[in-house]
Design an enzyme around this catalytic site. Structure first.
Site, PDB file in Angstrom:
ATOM      1  CB  SER A   1      75.816 108.130  43.464  1.00 62.64           C
ATOM      2  OG  SER A   1      75.602 109.338  44.149  1.00 62.64           O
TER       3      SER A   1
ATOM      4  CG  MET B   1      81.297 120.182  40.714  1.00 60.24           C
ATOM      5  SD  MET B   1      80.308 120.330  42.204  1.00 60.24           S
ATOM      6  CE  MET B   1      81.417 121.278  43.204  1.00 60.24           C
ATOM      7  NE  ARG B   2      80.703 125.170  33.252  1.00 59.92           N
ATOM      8  CZ  ARG B   2      81.809 125.865  32.985  1.00 59.92           C
ATOM      9  NH1 ARG B   2      82.977 125.421  33.400  1.00 59.92           N
ATOM     10  NH2 ARG B   2      81.771 126.975  32.303  1.00 59.92           N
TER      11      ARG B   2
ATOM     12  CG  ASN C   1      71.289 121.643  42.065  1.00 55.78           C
ATOM     13  OD1 ASN C   1      71.999 120.729  41.622  1.00 55.78           O
ATOM     14  ND2 ASN C   1      71.699 122.421  43.054  1.00 55.78           N
TER      15      ASN C   1
ATOM     16  CG  HIS D   1      72.526 122.124  48.546  1.00 56.64           C
ATOM     17  ND1 HIS D   1      73.756 122.521  48.060  1.00 56.64           N
ATOM     18  CD2 HIS D   1      72.518 122.402  49.874  1.00 56.64           C
ATOM     19  CE1 HIS D   1      74.462 123.029  49.062  1.00 56.64           C
ATOM     20  NE2 HIS D   1      73.739 122.962  50.164  1.00 56.64           N
TER      21      HIS D   1
HETATM   22  C1  GRF Z   1      75.422 115.207  45.687  1.00 57.37           C
HETATM   23  O1  GRF Z   1      75.732 115.126  47.052  1.00 57.37           O
HETATM   24  C2  GRF Z   1      74.573 116.413  45.410  1.00 57.37           C
HETATM   25  O2  GRF Z   1      73.766 116.783  46.489  1.00 57.37           O
HETATM   26  C3  GRF Z   1      75.588 117.492  45.134  1.00 57.37           C
HETATM   27  O3  GRF Z   1      76.636 116.834  44.483  1.00 57.37           O
HETATM   28  C4  GRF Z   1      76.671 115.470  44.840  1.00 57.37           C
HETATM   29  C5  GRF Z   1      76.682 114.673  43.574  1.00 57.37           C
HETATM   30  O4  GRF Z   1      76.936 113.318  43.806  1.00 57.37           O
HETATM   31  N1  GRF Z   1      75.004 118.573  44.385  1.00 57.37           N
HETATM   32  P1  GRF Z   1      76.847 112.265  42.603  1.00 57.37           P
HETATM   33  O5  GRF Z   1      77.833 112.694  41.535  1.00 57.37           O
HETATM   34  O6  GRF Z   1      75.430 112.243  42.121  1.00 57.37           O
HETATM   35  O7  GRF Z   1      77.256 110.954  43.227  1.00 57.37           O
END
Ligand code: GRF
Length: 199
Positions: free
Chosen positions: A12, A89-90, A106, A108
């Site tokens: 998203s 996720m890495r 990034n 968060h």
């Molecule tokens: C988001 O909530 C971001 O803060 C975290 O991972 C999620 C990714 O969501 N690091 P998307 O794949 O961009 O919908």
């Protein structure tokens, strides 16, 4: 400027960036989207926008650095100037970060330095915070610790559920991540130690 998005999930934030490029908020070219998950929906968003969508399988590499080398080869091939992580996720190896010093962003889903790690929204909800919200930061070797670019605080009301709180956080992410990328692209971010000065 050219950039790449690395993502592992639904994408998203990637979608928000694609929209921000289309409406002229971000004046940079998104050259490639790379994922470590074959079926991740982020790749679908990229394909729909006619952006090269590349899956690199971690199982094909002996360790994190070898995987990162393959990612960097792809970034170099697409002449990428900076890298945006969006639900990737890495952890990046130091080898990767040396290639792109202060050039990896990034997001968060909590107000850092609170609630680092992968379950930030759930943990902030369980803790009973009254304020939370996303943080955009530069990436350094330690997880969720780099200099902070932008944050947005959101009020959590007694009637909020985990789901409504998550929705508010994601909506704020989709606003501040394009803003942060725009600032970076226009050369408005200066890193001084832990601090990011917005020029
Ligand atoms: C988001 O909530 C971001 O803060 C975290 O991972 C999620 C990714 O969501 N690091 P998307 O794949 O961009 O919908």
């Amino acid at each position: 400027m050219n950039f790449a998005v690395l993502a592992s999930g639904k994408g998203s934030n990637l979608k928000a960036m694609i929209d921000a490029i289309r409406n002229g908020q971000i004046k940079a070219e998104l050259k490639v989207v790379i994922s470590d998950k074959k079926e991740a929906f982020c790749l679908e968003h990229a394909r729909k926008a006619l952006i090269p969508a590349i899956f690199i399988d971690p199982k094909d590499f002996k360790d994190r650095e070898a995987f990162d080398k393959a990612v960097i080869d792809c970034l170099v091939k697409h002449q990428v100037d900076f890298v945006v992580l969006a639900g990737y996720m890495r952890l990046l190896s130091s080898f990767f970060l040396k290639q792109y010093p202060n050039k990896v962003l990034n997001i968060h889903p909590a107000l850092l330095p609170s609630f680092k790690g992968t379950h930030a929204i759930q943990e902030a909800f369980d803790y009973g915070v009254k304020l939370t919200g996303p943080t955009v930061h530069f990436v350094t070797e330690a997880m969720d610790e780099g200099p902070i670019i932008l944050q947005e605080a959101i009020e959590i009301k007694p009637k909020d559920t985990l789901e409504s709180m998550a929705e508010k956080i994601h909506n704020a992410e989709h606003k501040i991540y394009p803003q942060a990328i725009d600032l970076f692209v226009r050369g408005k971010l200066k890193v001084e130690g832990r601090k990011v000065i917005v020029l």
